[in-house]
Scaffold this active site. Structure first.
Site, PDB file in Angstrom:
ATOM      1  N   TYR A  81      -0.782  16.324  -1.129  1.00  0.00           N
ATOM      2  CA  TYR A  81      -0.749  14.849  -1.143  1.00  0.00           C
ATOM      3  C   TYR A  81      -0.239  14.325  -2.492  1.00  0.00           C
ATOM      4  CZ  TYR A  81      -2.748  10.111  -0.430  1.00  0.00           C
ATOM      5  OH  TYR A  81      -2.953   8.749  -0.298  1.00  0.00           O
ATOM      6  N   LYS A 111       3.077  12.100  -3.025  1.00  0.00           N
ATOM      7  CA  LYS A 111       2.989  10.745  -3.597  1.00  0.00           C
ATOM      8  C   LYS A 111       3.736  10.652  -4.930  1.00  0.00           C
ATOM      9  CE  LYS A 111       0.571   8.757  -0.338  1.00  0.00           C
ATOM     10  NZ  LYS A 111       1.201   7.737   0.526  1.00  0.00           N
TER      11      LYS A 111
HETATM   12  P1  NAP Z   1      -5.186   5.174   7.559  1.00  0.00           P
HETATM   13  O1  NAP Z   1      -6.190   4.102   7.805  1.00  0.00           O
HETATM   14  O2  NAP Z   1      -5.519   6.574   7.855  1.00  0.00           O
HETATM   15  O3  NAP Z   1      -3.816   4.752   8.297  1.00  0.00           O
HETATM   16  C1  NAP Z   1      -2.692   5.586   8.214  1.00  0.00           C
HETATM   17  C2  NAP Z   1      -1.551   4.908   8.929  1.00  0.00           C
HETATM   18  O4  NAP Z   1      -0.408   5.754   8.874  1.00  0.00           O
HETATM   19  C3  NAP Z   1      -1.857   4.643  10.387  1.00  0.00           C
HETATM   20  O5  NAP Z   1      -1.438   3.347  10.722  1.00  0.00           O
HETATM   21  C4  NAP Z   1      -1.019   5.672  11.117  1.00  0.00           C
HETATM   22  O6  NAP Z   1      -0.528   5.220  12.360  1.00  0.00           O
HETATM   23  C5  NAP Z   1       0.145   5.889  10.174  1.00  0.00           C
HETATM   24  N1  NAP Z   1       0.749   7.197  10.376  1.00  0.00           N
HETATM   25  C6  NAP Z   1       0.190   8.413  10.179  1.00  0.00           C
HETATM   26  N2  NAP Z   1       1.052   9.388  10.500  1.00  0.00           N
HETATM   27  C7  NAP Z   1       2.201   8.778  10.906  1.00  0.00           C
HETATM   28  C8  NAP Z   1       3.450   9.241  11.363  1.00  0.00           C
HETATM   29  N3  NAP Z   1       3.715  10.541  11.459  1.00  0.00           N
HETATM   30  N4  NAP Z   1       4.395   8.327  11.696  1.00  0.00           N
HETATM   31  C9  NAP Z   1       4.142   6.994  11.610  1.00  0.00           C
HETATM   32  N5  NAP Z   1       2.959   6.497  11.192  1.00  0.00           N
HETATM   33  C10 NAP Z   1       2.006   7.375  10.841  1.00  0.00           C
HETATM   34  O7  NAP Z   1      -4.745   5.189   6.019  1.00  0.00           O
HETATM   35  P2  NAP Z   1      -4.755   4.052   4.900  1.00  0.00           P
HETATM   36  O8  NAP Z   1      -5.908   4.320   4.036  1.00  0.00           O
HETATM   37  O9  NAP Z   1      -4.567   2.719   5.500  1.00  0.00           O
HETATM   38  O10 NAP Z   1      -3.458   4.498   4.082  1.00  0.00           O
HETATM   39  C11 NAP Z   1      -2.238   3.785   4.122  1.00  0.00           C
HETATM   40  C12 NAP Z   1      -1.347   4.292   2.992  1.00  0.00           C
HETATM   41  O11 NAP Z   1      -2.000   4.083   1.741  1.00  0.00           O
HETATM   42  C13 NAP Z   1      -1.070   5.792   3.068  1.00  0.00           C
HETATM   43  O12 NAP Z   1       0.244   6.062   2.659  1.00  0.00           O
HETATM   44  C14 NAP Z   1      -2.053   6.378   2.068  1.00  0.00           C
HETATM   45  O13 NAP Z   1      -1.637   7.610   1.566  1.00  0.00           O
HETATM   46  C15 NAP Z   1      -2.044   5.295   1.008  1.00  0.00           C
HETATM   47  N6  NAP Z   1      -3.220   5.318   0.157  1.00  0.00           N
HETATM   48  C16 NAP Z   1      -4.464   5.133   0.677  1.00  0.00           C
HETATM   49  C17 NAP Z   1      -5.559   5.161  -0.181  1.00  0.00           C
HETATM   50  C18 NAP Z   1      -6.956   4.944   0.317  1.00  0.00           C
HETATM   51  O14 NAP Z   1      -7.882   5.078  -0.493  1.00  0.00           O
HETATM   52  N7  NAP Z   1      -7.188   4.596   1.549  1.00  0.00           N
HETATM   53  C19 NAP Z   1      -5.379   5.410  -1.550  1.00  0.00           C
HETATM   54  C20 NAP Z   1      -4.097   5.601  -2.038  1.00  0.00           C
HETATM   55  C21 NAP Z   1      -3.012   5.553  -1.176  1.00  0.00           C
HETATM   56  P3  NAP Z   1      -1.115   5.836  13.749  1.00  0.00           P
HETATM   57  O15 NAP Z   1      -2.564   5.553  13.740  1.00  0.00           O
HETATM   58  O16 NAP Z   1      -0.366   5.115  14.814  1.00  0.00           O
HETATM   59  O17 NAP Z   1      -0.799   7.303  13.683  1.00  0.00           O
END
Ligand code: NAP
Length: 246
Positions: A154, A158
């Site tokens: 990851y 990133k």
């Molecule tokens: P999440 O709730 O797990 O949602 C992930 C999203 O990505 C879902 O809408 C999912 O859509 C989509 N996704 C996953 N695999 C995919 C694929 N192969 N093709 C298209 N869409 C896909 O995660 P989140 O926490 O909202 O994270 C969103 C972004 O923020 C990510 O890039 C994550 O790495 C980043 N981020 C999150 C955090 C945190 O603490 N939460 C921290 C730093 C960065 P489906 O459900 O339709 O598969």
């Protein structure tokens, strides 16, 4: 603020992506939302966004599939005529120490979090260049800046996204296309709900702002980077991490 503009958001049906979609809709942008799964929760999210009176369309697209990204981008450009903003938000984690990571764990994370953003950007870059405007925002992570035990795949993806962001800023700035990244810290979504109470306490103790982030904290920064107020900012990485990595 974004009336008449169109934003494309990958992974926009839940978590941070949905919060970003909500903020854009609140501010008048039409939305093309990409997800891998439809279903009831997804439909509910789309309905909620439509209540803001903007056009919202859902496209099923796995960002790992380059040909599908191209096909969906063409469909979006046909449906909306033009796209102004692309938010590469789709992301997954498959955590383990390096020795415990399978090849699939490594491939999956690099494919979705890094290559997916490259494929989507590539699918829209010609239309941005042609219209001589566009704002691309990549959702990276503080982990891409600081590294993190148990997240080699990851963190590498990133960090790669940051290199990609800076390169897009350099390659396409002359065409008035800006490309920036947001690096969230710990944000409360499905991705982080697996934290144990002990892990959560330890984290909170190390956070200068003393709380975990919300998807809205990230969404506000994305809107800033998408709009006029950030017109002279490109190739930048903005941390939204409560001071986690200072
Ligand atoms: P999440 O709730 O797990 O949602 C992930 C999203 O990505 C879902 O809408 C999912 O859509 C989509 N996704 C996953 N695999 C995919 C694929 N192969 N093709 C298209 N869409 C896909 O995660 P989140 O926490 O909202 O994270 C969103 C972004 O923020 C990510 O890039 C994550 O790495 C980043 N981020 C999150 C955090 C945190 O603490 N939460 C921290 C730093 C960065 P489906 O459900 O339709 O598969």
């Amino acid at each position: 603020m974004f009336t008449g503009k169109t934003a494309v958001i990958t992974g926009g049906t839940r978590g941070i992506g949905l919060a970003i979609a909500r903020k854009f809709a609140e501010n008048g942008a039409n939305l093309a939302i990409l997800a891998t799964r439809g279903g009831e929760a997804c439909e509910k999210a789309m309905e909620e966004l439509r209540r803001f009176g903007v056009t919202v369309k859902l496209y099923l697209c796995d960002v790992r599939d380059c040909a599908k990204c191209e096909e969906v981008a063409a469909e979006i450009l046909k449906d909306f005529t033009r796209v102004d903003i692309l938010v590469n938000n789709a992301g997954i984690t498959r955590d383990n120490i390096l020795a415990g990571l399978s090849v699939a764990d490594i491939d999956d994370v690099i494919d979705v979090d890094l290559k997916g953003a490259i494929f989507m950007t590539r699918a829209f870059i010609r239309s941005f260049a042609k219209q001589r405007s566009g704002s691309i925002i990549n959702i990276s992570s503080v982990v891409g800046l600081m590294g993190n035990r148990g997240q080699a795949n990851y963190a590498a993806a990133k960090a790669g996204l940051i290199g990609f962001t800076k390169t897009m800023a350099k390659e396409y700035g002359r065409r008035n296309i800006r490309c920036n990244a947001v690096a969230p810290g710990y944000i409360t979504t499905a991705m982080t709900e697996a934290l144990t109470d002990a892990q959560r306490e330890e984290l909170l103790a190390a956070l200068p702002l003393g709380r975990l982030g919300t998807p809205e904290d990230v969404a506000d920064t994305v809107l800033f980077l998408a709009g006029e107020q950030s017109r002279y900012i490109t190739g930048e990485v903005i941390k939204v991490d409560g001071g986690m990595y200072v």
